[in-house]
Design a protein around this motif. Structure first.
Motif, short mmCIF file in Angstrom:
data_model
loop_
_atom_site.label_atom_id
_atom_site.label_comp_id
_atom_site.label_asym_id
_atom_site.label_seq_id
_atom_site.Cartn_x
_atom_site.Cartn_y
_atom_site.Cartn_z
N ALA A 142 -1.44 35.31 8.90
CA ALA A 142 -1.49 34.15 8.02
C ALA A 142 -2.84 33.45 8.07
O ALA A 142 -3.30 32.89 7.07
N VAL A 143 -3.49 33.49 9.23
CA VAL A 143 -4.79 32.83 9.36
C VAL A 143 -5.83 33.53 8.49
O VAL A 143 -6.62 32.88 7.79
N ALA A 144 -5.83 34.86 8.52
CA ALA A 144 -6.79 35.61 7.71
C ALA A 144 -6.53 35.39 6.23
O ALA A 144 -7.47 35.22 5.43
N VAL A 145 -5.26 35.37 5.83
CA VAL A 145 -4.93 35.13 4.43
C VAL A 145 -5.36 33.73 4.02
O VAL A 145 -5.93 33.51 2.94
N VAL B 234 -8.85 29.76 1.17
CA VAL B 234 -9.75 28.61 1.22
C VAL B 234 -11.09 28.96 0.57
O VAL B 234 -11.66 28.16 -0.20
N ALA B 235 -11.59 30.15 0.86
CA ALA B 235 -12.86 30.56 0.24
C ALA B 235 -12.72 30.70 -1.27
O ALA B 235 -13.67 30.42 -2.02
N PRO C 169 -6.05 31.39 16.50
CA PRO C 169 -6.79 32.63 16.16
C PRO C 169 -6.00 33.56 15.25
O PRO C 169 -6.56 34.16 14.33
N GLN C 170 -4.71 33.68 15.52
CA GLN C 170 -3.87 34.54 14.70
C GLN C 170 -2.47 33.96 14.59
O GLN C 170 -2.01 33.24 15.49
N ALA C 171 -1.80 34.27 13.50
CA ALA C 171 -0.40 33.88 13.31
C ALA C 171 0.22 34.90 12.37
O ALA C 171 -0.09 34.92 11.17
N VAL D 79 -8.50 18.17 1.49
CA VAL D 79 -7.36 19.08 1.46
C VAL D 79 -7.39 19.88 2.77
O VAL D 79 -8.42 20.48 3.10
N THR D 80 -6.29 19.86 3.50
CA THR D 80 -6.26 20.49 4.83
C THR D 80 -5.13 21.51 4.88
O THR D 80 -4.00 21.23 4.44
N VAL D 81 -5.45 22.68 5.44
CA VAL D 81 -4.45 23.72 5.69
C VAL D 81 -4.25 23.80 7.19
O VAL D 81 -5.18 24.16 7.94
N ASP D 82 -3.06 23.46 7.65
CA ASP D 82 -2.75 23.43 9.08
C ASP D 82 -1.66 24.47 9.36
O ASP D 82 -0.55 24.38 8.84
#
Length: 444
Positions: free
Chosen positions: A298-301, A306-307, A326-328, A358-361
């Motif tokens: 999920a972090v990489a996605v 975001v980009a 780092p990863q999820a 805008v924040t992605v947590d």
């Protein structure tokens, strides 16, 4: 092609004929064994009876022992021999002129043997005398065969009737299956009503499966009709807007007005492109077309999403921040996770006031991945979430979009078992869209 009727008929014919052959063989063997014992006992008794008549040393008169012509049918290949000191002194008609058994060692007493096609019994008497009686094995086998055929004749004669009845029973038993096939074959493409037939226990699973399939087809057709109608309506509106902007640009002479009209035309084109893209994504979200369970980071996605929305955020003076471990690992394909986060991030950027954050947590716990996308807007109530989850429903008409983002999100969540809730803005924390998705069992 495999045929149930042919299989049943072949199997039953083989079983009936095979069991009949076993019955014939078993009956023949049993009759032969029992009759063999019976006639051997009679043979011994006949030998001892003849010996009793010859005890005085005088053989029976040949005239009395000979059978009359009318009595020959009772002979049954039964013969006797009277021997004295190795000489044959009397024998029945048809008896061989040689001893059927060795006539030695009278001390051993009577002896029985099967030899040369005869069942023979020899009994010694005093004075070197021997009484030999015998019965042909051929006669016994003929008698057993005739008896067996007499007993089995009704069965043999009834086999054709049995096979006919079996064929009729199979035909009647498979009748409901034939009728079901004809009922399905005779339907036209527009007839999606459930199949109604006389209840048959063995066909109930097949009938239920066909009716379930028909119900799915009805739902699919209705969904496709609704989707086609909605898409046609939205695209018609977009095309009309494109034509109006193009006509305005062609009719204007002032460069500033032309530039403004062209700017509106570009926005309409962007909206049309986004609508088509969202429609294609929505059309692909079908449970039957979803591949086997996959997992993704999920972090990489989220980093890619975001980009992707960064240019839109910069255009409105917004800042997009990612907070994540780092990863999820998520228990769904990367493409589905990308659709979820991209649509929610896009909405957050479009509907938040300019200059907000805008924040992605992303966090993990209790076997789930929690993705919170907060923004500077007021948030959505439950009633607004239900309303905006419908197709082509938008919060504000002045914001470009197709009104399909939340519909796509809800569709993905229904397929993969996730949940979405919206949090209203408060004094302690900003408004947010909170995604809860199943975590994967391990890393990729």
């Amino acid at each position: 092609m495999f045929s149930i009727r042919r299989f049943l008929m072949t199997t039953l014919i083989v079983l009936i004929l095979g069991s009949g052959m076993l019955l014939v063989w078993g009956t023949y063997r049993t009759l032969y064994h029992e009759m063999d014992e019976q006639y051997d006992a009679e043979l011994v008794q006949s030998g001892r009876l003849m010996a009793a008549f010859w005890q005085e040393g005088h053989p029976p008169q040949p005239e009395i022992a000979q059978l009359e012509p009318r009595e020959h049918r009772y002979q049954r290949y039964f013969v006797y021999q009277l021997w004295r000191n190795g000489e044959l002194i009397l024998a029945s008609s048809g008896a061989p002129d040689h001893a059927l058994l060795p006539l030695d060692n009278p001390e051993e007493g009577g002896r029985y043997r099967e030899t040369g096609g005869w069942h023979a019994y020899a009994l010694p008497l005093s004075g070197g005398r021997w009484v030999v009686v015998a019965e042909s094995d051929k006669a016994r086998r003929s008698l057993v065969s005739n008896t067996a055929m007499t007993l089995l004749a009704p069965y043999v004669l009834s086999v054709p009737v049995i096979l006919l009845l079996v064929w009729l029973a199979i035909r009647r038993g498979l009748g409901p299956l034939t009728r079901l096939a004809r009922s399905v074959e005779s339907r036209d493409a527009d007839n999606m009503t459930p199949i109604r037939q006389r209840p048959v226990r063995e066909l109930a699973p097949l009938t239920d499966a066909i009716n379930t399939l028909l119900a799915r087809l009805v739902n699919t057709l209705e969904r496709e009709k609704r989707f086609t109608a909605d898409a046609a309506h939205e695209l018609r509106t977009l095309l009309m807007a494109l034509r109006l902007h193009a006509d305005n640009a062609a009719q204007l002479n002032d460069p500033a007005e032309v530039a403004a009209s062209m700017s509106q035309l570009r926005k309409a084109v962007d909206r049309a492109a986004r609508t088509v893209e969202q429609l294609l994504l929505l059309a692909r979200l079908d449970p039957q077309s979803v591949s086997a369970q996959q997992h993704c980071d999920a972090v990489a996605v989220a980093r890619d999403c975001v980009a992707l929305v960064a240019p839109l955020a910069e255009q409105q003076g917004q800042t997009v921040t990612l907070k994540a471990p780092p990863q999820a690992w998520l228990g769904l394909p990367a493409e589905m996770a990308d659709m979820l986060m991209r649509n929610l991030l896009d909405n957050a950027c479009r509907y938040s006031p300019p200059g907000t954050d805008v924040t992605v947590d992303i966090s993990e716990g209790d076997g789930n991945i929690r993705i919170e996308i907060s923004d500077g807007g007021p948030g959505l109530t439950e009633e607004q979430q239900r309303r905006f989850s419908g197709r082509f429903s938008r919060g504000r008409q002045d914001v470009p979009g197709a009104g399909l983002g939340l519909s796509i999100v809800e569709r993905i969540l229904s397929i993969h078992g996730g949940a979405l809730r919206f949090r209203l803005r408060s004094s302690e924390r900003p408004a947010a869209a909170v995604l809860t998705l199943p975590a994967a069992g391990g890393s990729g």
